[in-house]
Design a protein around this motif. Structure first.
Motif, PDB file in Angstrom:
ATOM      1  N   PRO A   1       0.879  -0.704   0.174  1.00  0.00           N
ATOM      2  CA  PRO A   1      -0.368   0.194   0.159  1.00  0.00           C
ATOM      3  C   PRO A   1       1.510   1.285   0.186  1.00  0.00           C
ATOM      4  CG  PRO A   1      -0.620  -1.780   1.627  1.00  0.00           C
ATOM      5  CD  PRO A   1       0.573  -2.139   1.224  1.00  0.00           C
ATOM      6  N   GLN A   2       0.729   2.087  -0.746  1.00  0.00           N
ATOM      7  CA  GLN A   2       1.335   3.880  -0.629  1.00  0.00           C
ATOM      8  C   GLN A   2       2.949   3.451  -1.507  1.00  0.00           C
ATOM      9  OE1 GLN A   2      -0.078   5.434   3.197  1.00  0.00           O
ATOM     10  NE2 GLN A   2      -1.597   6.212   2.144  1.00  0.00           N
ATOM     11  N   ALA A   3       3.077   2.431  -2.319  1.00  0.00           N
ATOM     12  CA  ALA A   3       4.135   2.451  -2.436  1.00  0.00           C
ATOM     13  C   ALA A   3       4.456   4.108  -3.571  1.00  0.00           C
ATOM     14  CB  ALA A   3       4.604   1.178  -3.254  1.00  0.00           C
ATOM     15  N   ALA A   4       3.239   3.380  -4.189  1.00  0.00           N
ATOM     16  CA  ALA A   4       3.200   5.110  -5.173  1.00  0.00           C
ATOM     17  C   ALA A   4       3.632   6.435  -4.566  1.00  0.00           C
ATOM     18  CB  ALA A   4       2.627   5.104  -6.605  1.00  0.00           C
ATOM     19  N   LEU A   5       2.820   6.533  -3.895  1.00  0.00           N
ATOM     20  CA  LEU A   5       3.398   7.851  -2.872  1.00  0.00           C
ATOM     21  C   LEU A   5       4.699   8.374  -2.110  1.00  0.00           C
ATOM     22  CD1 LEU A   5      -0.624   7.671  -1.008  1.00  0.00           C
ATOM     23  CD2 LEU A   5       0.038   8.958  -3.598  1.00  0.00           C
ATOM     24  N   SER A   6       5.060   7.232  -1.787  1.00  0.00           N
ATOM     25  CA  SER A   6       6.903   7.038  -1.186  1.00  0.00           C
ATOM     26  C   SER A   6       7.296   7.169  -2.499  1.00  0.00           C
ATOM     27  CB  SER A   6       7.029   6.013  -0.330  1.00  0.00           C
ATOM     28  OG  SER A   6       5.832   5.233   0.641  1.00  0.00           O
ATOM     29  N   ALA A   7       6.810   7.172  -3.515  1.00  0.00           N
ATOM     30  CA  ALA A   7       7.815   7.244  -4.150  1.00  0.00           C
ATOM     31  C   ALA A   7       7.960   8.391  -5.266  1.00  0.00           C
ATOM     32  CB  ALA A   7       7.816   6.107  -6.328  1.00  0.00           C
ATOM     33  N   GLU A   8       6.178   9.318  -5.237  1.00  0.00           N
ATOM     34  CA  GLU A   8       6.544  10.150  -5.726  1.00  0.00           C
ATOM     35  C   GLU A   8       7.105  11.050  -4.952  1.00  0.00           C
ATOM     36  OE1 GLU A   8       2.021  10.493  -5.957  1.00  0.00           O
ATOM     37  OE2 GLU A   8       1.904   8.968  -7.795  1.00  0.00           O
ATOM     38  N   ALA A   9       7.338  11.501  -3.928  1.00  0.00           N
ATOM     39  CA  ALA A   9       7.604  12.611  -2.682  1.00  0.00           C
ATOM     40  C   ALA A   9       9.634  12.399  -3.249  1.00  0.00           C
ATOM     41  CB  ALA A   9       7.273  11.894  -0.976  1.00  0.00           C
ATOM     42  N   MET A  10       9.974  10.898  -3.211  1.00  0.00           N
ATOM     43  CA  MET A  10      11.104  11.139  -3.677  1.00  0.00           C
ATOM     44  C   MET A  10      11.616  11.120  -4.418  1.00  0.00           C
ATOM     45  SD  MET A  10      12.495   6.992  -2.064  1.00  0.00           S
ATOM     46  CE  MET A  10      11.696   6.463  -0.015  1.00  0.00           C
ATOM     47  N   LEU A  11      10.954  11.568  -5.579  1.00  0.00           N
ATOM     48  CA  LEU A  11      10.663  11.463  -6.984  1.00  0.00           C
ATOM     49  C   LEU A  11      10.847  13.792  -7.280  1.00  0.00           C
ATOM     50  CD1 LEU A  11       8.878   9.355  -8.801  1.00  0.00           C
ATOM     51  CD2 LEU A  11      11.706  10.054  -9.414  1.00  0.00           C
ATOM     52  N   GLU A  12      10.303  13.957  -6.499  1.00  0.00           N
ATOM     53  CA  GLU A  12       9.325  15.218  -5.883  1.00  0.00           C
ATOM     54  C   GLU A  12      10.851  16.299  -5.701  1.00  0.00           C
ATOM     55  OE1 GLU A  12       6.880  19.109  -4.060  1.00  0.00           O
ATOM     56  OE2 GLU A  12       6.935  17.087  -3.937  1.00  0.00           O
TER      57      GLU A  12
END
Length: 173
Positions: free
Chosen positions: A50-61
């Motif tokens: 769950p929420q793996a993509a949200l973690s990736a998005e924060a790191m990408l930002e």
């Protein structure tokens, strides 16, 4: 003594190969402009985490801002597919792209997370797999893409492995 030294060197090389990153990328760097307006679009979560993509998005930002992209828009939360309470896919990515175009963005970063977990077993090594692409919103053409996977050691944090992979992938941007 020399044989022991050679054996130790071979073992060290094998251990390093175990955590190697596999990266494939293409870039049209003449087109990319860090001073243009960029948008971070939803990242698809193709994992069971769950929420793996949200973690990736924060790191990408963070990684994008670190690379000099100062005008970076983040899509509205209503377009998020990866919420804790509704783990369904986000609304179609075309809606997010349309939002970015309406905001006047020139480039959009999107992609997917294929792996984001600790492996099962005694050591429980962290493993991350990500695919990214930059879209030129003026014509819908993909102008850069990268895909990679990385695993770490049993005492490493998943987020540390993810940060390293994302930094490697965005290195050719």
């Amino acid at each position: 003594m020399k044989n022991i030294k050679n054996i130790l060197l071979c073992l060290a090389a094998l251990l390093m190969a175990g955590c190697a990153t596999s990266i494939q990328s293409t870039a049209d760097s003449d087109v990319l402009d860090a001073q243009a307006k960029w948008a971070l679009l939803p990242i698809a979560n193709n994992t069971d985490t769950p929420q793996a993509a949200l973690s990736a998005e924060a790191m990408l930002e963070h990684q994008l801002r670190r690379r000099g992209i100062t005008t970076l828009l983040h899509y509205p939360a209503m377009l998020s597919r990866d919420s804790l309470f509704e783990p369904t896919e986000r609304k179609v990515s075309e809606e997010a792209q349309q939002w970015a175009i309406e905001q006047g963005a020139r480039f959009a970063l999107t992609g997917s997370v294929e792996e984001w977990r600790y492996k099962v077993g005694i050591d429980g090594e962290p493993a991350v797999g990500v695919t990214l692409k930059v879209i030129d919103l003026t014509n819908g053409r993909v102008v850069w893409s990268a895909s990679g996977a990385k695993s770490g050691w049993s005492r490493q944090a998943l987020s540390a492995v993810a940060q390293a992979l994302l930094a490697d992938l965005l290195g050719s941007l």
